[in-house]
Design a protein around this motif. Structure first.
Motif, PDB file in Angstrom:
ATOM      1  N   UNK A 226       0.246   4.581  67.763  1.00 20.16           N
ATOM      2  CA  UNK A 226       1.233   5.313  66.910  1.00 20.16           C
ATOM      3  C   UNK A 226       0.840   5.285  65.371  1.00 20.16           C
ATOM      4  N   UNK A 227       1.301   6.113  64.531  1.00 17.98           N
ATOM      5  CA  UNK A 227       0.991   6.236  63.293  1.00 17.98           C
ATOM      6  C   UNK A 227       1.727   5.292  62.228  1.00 17.98           C
ATOM      7  N   UNK A 228       1.439   5.089  61.173  1.00 13.39           N
ATOM      8  CA  UNK A 228       1.880   4.442  60.116  1.00 13.39           C
ATOM      9  C   UNK A 228       2.742   5.179  59.247  1.00 13.39           C
ATOM     10  N   UNK A 229       2.974   6.460  59.688  1.00 13.20           N
ATOM     11  CA  UNK A 229       3.484   7.493  58.623  1.00 13.20           C
ATOM     12  C   UNK A 229       5.057   7.380  58.727  1.00 13.20           C
ATOM     13  N   UNK A 230       5.858   7.455  57.881  1.00 12.24           N
ATOM     14  CA  UNK A 230       7.331   7.547  57.758  1.00 12.24           C
ATOM     15  C   UNK A 230       7.553   8.650  57.120  1.00 12.24           C
ATOM     16  N   UNK A 231       8.067   9.603  57.936  1.00 11.76           N
ATOM     17  CA  UNK A 231       8.576  11.191  57.335  1.00 11.76           C
ATOM     18  C   UNK A 231       9.748  11.067  56.549  1.00 11.76           C
ATOM     19  N   UNK A 232       9.961  11.345  55.417  1.00  7.90           N
ATOM     20  CA  UNK A 232      11.248  11.972  55.143  1.00  7.90           C
ATOM     21  C   UNK A 232      11.246  13.341  54.661  1.00  7.90           C
ATOM     22  N   UNK A 233      12.124  14.044  55.410  1.00 11.88           N
ATOM     23  CA  UNK A 233      12.317  15.343  54.860  1.00 11.88           C
ATOM     24  C   UNK A 233      12.985  15.531  53.526  1.00 11.88           C
ATOM     25  N   UNK A 234      12.596  16.381  52.912  1.00 11.21           N
ATOM     26  CA  UNK A 234      13.217  16.804  51.407  1.00 11.21           C
ATOM     27  C   UNK A 234      14.505  17.387  51.700  1.00 11.21           C
ATOM     28  N   UNK A 235      15.485  16.531  50.804  1.00  9.31           N
ATOM     29  CA  UNK A 235      16.950  16.924  51.143  1.00  9.31           C
ATOM     30  C   UNK A 235      17.167  18.433  50.686  1.00  9.31           C
ATOM     31  N   UNK A 236      18.086  19.147  51.370  1.00  4.29           N
ATOM     32  CA  UNK A 236      18.491  20.531  50.895  1.00  4.29           C
ATOM     33  C   UNK A 236      19.563  20.786  49.979  1.00  4.29           C
ATOM     34  N   UNK A 237      19.728  19.432  49.101  1.00  2.33           N
ATOM     35  CA  UNK A 237      20.651  19.649  48.140  1.00  2.33           C
ATOM     36  C   UNK A 237      20.121  19.123  46.762  1.00  2.33           C
ATOM     37  N   UNK A 238      20.520  19.460  45.672  1.00  2.90           N
ATOM     38  CA  UNK A 238      19.771  18.956  44.613  1.00  2.90           C
ATOM     39  C   UNK A 238      19.938  17.467  44.333  1.00  2.90           C
ATOM     40  N   UNK A 239      18.864  16.842  43.842  1.00  2.00           N
ATOM     41  CA  UNK A 239      18.867  15.241  43.950  1.00  2.00           C
ATOM     42  C   UNK A 239      18.834  14.880  42.363  1.00  2.00           C
TER      43      UNK A 239
ATOM     44  N   UNK B  71       8.127   1.941  47.938  1.00  2.04           N
ATOM     45  CA  UNK B  71       7.542   0.262  47.535  1.00  2.04           C
ATOM     46  C   UNK B  71       7.635  -0.395  48.611  1.00  2.04           C
ATOM     47  N   UNK B  72       8.860  -0.641  49.063  1.00  2.00           N
ATOM     48  CA  UNK B  72       9.369  -1.682  50.188  1.00  2.00           C
ATOM     49  C   UNK B  72       8.496  -1.284  51.443  1.00  2.00           C
ATOM     50  N   UNK B  73       8.370  -0.038  51.933  1.00  2.00           N
ATOM     51  CA  UNK B  73       7.609   0.386  53.155  1.00  2.00           C
ATOM     52  C   UNK B  73       6.262   0.151  52.948  1.00  2.00           C
ATOM     53  N   UNK B  74       5.722   0.540  51.619  1.00  2.00           N
ATOM     54  CA  UNK B  74       4.223   0.430  51.673  1.00  2.00           C
ATOM     55  C   UNK B  74       3.761  -1.236  51.720  1.00  2.00           C
ATOM     56  N   UNK B  75       4.693  -2.192  51.318  1.00  4.26           N
ATOM     57  CA  UNK B  75       4.504  -3.622  51.431  1.00  4.26           C
ATOM     58  C   UNK B  75       4.310  -3.821  52.997  1.00  4.26           C
ATOM     59  N   UNK B  76       5.100  -3.241  53.767  1.00  5.98           N
ATOM     60  CA  UNK B  76       4.926  -3.184  55.389  1.00  5.98           C
ATOM     61  C   UNK B  76       3.793  -2.496  55.927  1.00  5.98           C
ATOM     62  N   UNK B  77       2.975  -2.091  54.982  1.00  2.33           N
ATOM     63  CA  UNK B  77       2.028  -1.063  55.612  1.00  2.33           C
ATOM     64  C   UNK B  77       2.356   0.216  56.285  1.00  2.33           C
TER      65      UNK B  77
END
Length: 349
Positions: A82-95, A108-114
């Motif tokens: 499996x990959x190590x990519x965590x995909x986060x779709x861009x929200x459809x609302x203004x952030x 940052x937290x996920x990068x520390x977990x590789x």
């Protein structure tokens, strides 16, 4: 007329192509660092199960930097399954700043977990169609903000190899882990605060921006729930996020007979407060104002803005949930209520 012989010089021969530099490999790193290829793999993939001394780790990283070596993500995915990519779709609302800060902390937290977080924009597609577009990238996990993903979309992602699907919204989705963020608590906190400070004719700003109804509708419902059964009234106030719309609302403010307003968030509060003050409406004497998100700019306003402070999960908590789900994809989906709210009283109420 005599002929003159002119000799045209031959063009210079093209320079030979520069020799291609070979792509550095893990074997090159191992030779330079004086370690095995396995050790290089353990160090650069942050393997936790193998104990390697810090000097050796430093030597391997320095060798990789010197050679310009980076691990091949596709090859690593094949080895791991499996990959190590965590995909986060861009929200459809203004952030806003609050959401951006949360995403930075999560990344940052996920990068520390590789893991590597990739934000993905999917314009014009929804639900199962969007899920298929995400699945093409073969992520190991998908974090879906807001609503719009159904059980079939979750199944599409899992069949493509996603070990974890996590939704961040007001309700659970079958097959997915859920961080439940029901925004009625935000409106309830604001409404209760205004009622407790003696306000009885409360307006609630409902933004006109597309996609924000997921948050504005429960916030409005929360205000209504806070004053239900009392003598207080709640008036819905549609408002576009521009100065002209705010000025138009401010001009008819006294006709509305409101003595308080919950402005959806701090940005709308800043917009409306300025327009009300331009109309000579005194804050908080004539109208109390409460925003939400507790932005620094709200403290710089005069009067200082009362606001609802949102209590969100830390990026580390969400990263740990993702990691648990990736490690044990057969575990039952978890659901956690994670949104808390408390009103901070300042000068505007």
């Amino acid at each position: 007329m005599p002929y003159v012989m002119v000799q045209i010089p031959n063009p210079p021969a093209p320079a030979p192509p520069a020799p291609k530099r070979s792509v550095p490999t893990s074997a090159d790193v191992a030779r330079l660092a004086g370690v095995s290829r396995a050790t290089v793999s353990y160090v650069l993939n942050n393997a936790r199960a193998v104990r390697i001394s810090e000097p050796t780790r430093r030597r391997v990283r320095e060798a990789a930097r010197e050679l310009g070596y980076v691990p091949h993500a596709a090859a690593r995915s094949l080895r791991a399954g499996h990959s190590r990519m965590v995909l986060m779709p861009a929200p459809a609302f203004p952030v806003g700043p609050l959401y951006s800060r949360f995403i930075n902390e999560l990344q940052a937290a996920l990068s520390l977990l590789d893991y590597t977080v990739v934000q993905h924009g999917t314009i014009g597609v929804h639900d199962d169609e969007a899920a298929r577009a995400w699945a093409e990238l073969r992520p190991v996990a998908v974090l879906v903000p807001g609503s719009g993903l159904g059980p079939r979309g979750v199944e599409v992602l899992k069949r493509s190899g996603a070990r974890a699907v996590v939704t961040l919204g007001p309700e659970t989705v079958e097959g997915a882990h859920a961080l439940l963020m029901d925004h009625d608590v935000v409106g309830h906190s604001a409404g209760a605060h205004l009622f407790d400070t003696g306000r009885r004719r409360i307006g609630v700003v409902v933004p006109g921006e597309r996609g924000l109804d997921t948050f504005s509708a429960p916030r409005l419902a929360g205000v209504r729930a806070a004053v239900r059964g009392t003598d207080a009234t709640v008036t819905e106030l549609p408002l576009a996020h521009d100065e002209e719309a705010a000025a138009s609302l401010a001009r008819r403010w006294r006709d509305l007979g409101l003595d308080a307003v919950f402005t959806y968030n701090d940005e709308y509060a800043m917009l409306l407060m300025r327009a009300l003050q331009d109309e000579g409406i005194r804050i908080p004497e004539e109208t109390a104002v409460v925003g939400a998100d507790d932005l620094m700019l709200g403290r710089l306003l005069r009067p200082r803005l009362s606001t609802v402070h949102l209590e969100l999960p830390s990026g580390q908590e969400l990263a740990d949930l993702v990691d648990r789900a990736v490690r044990d994809p057969s575990a039952s989906p978890e659901a956690h209520k994670v949104l808390g709210a408390r009103t901070i009283r300042r000068d505007s109420t």
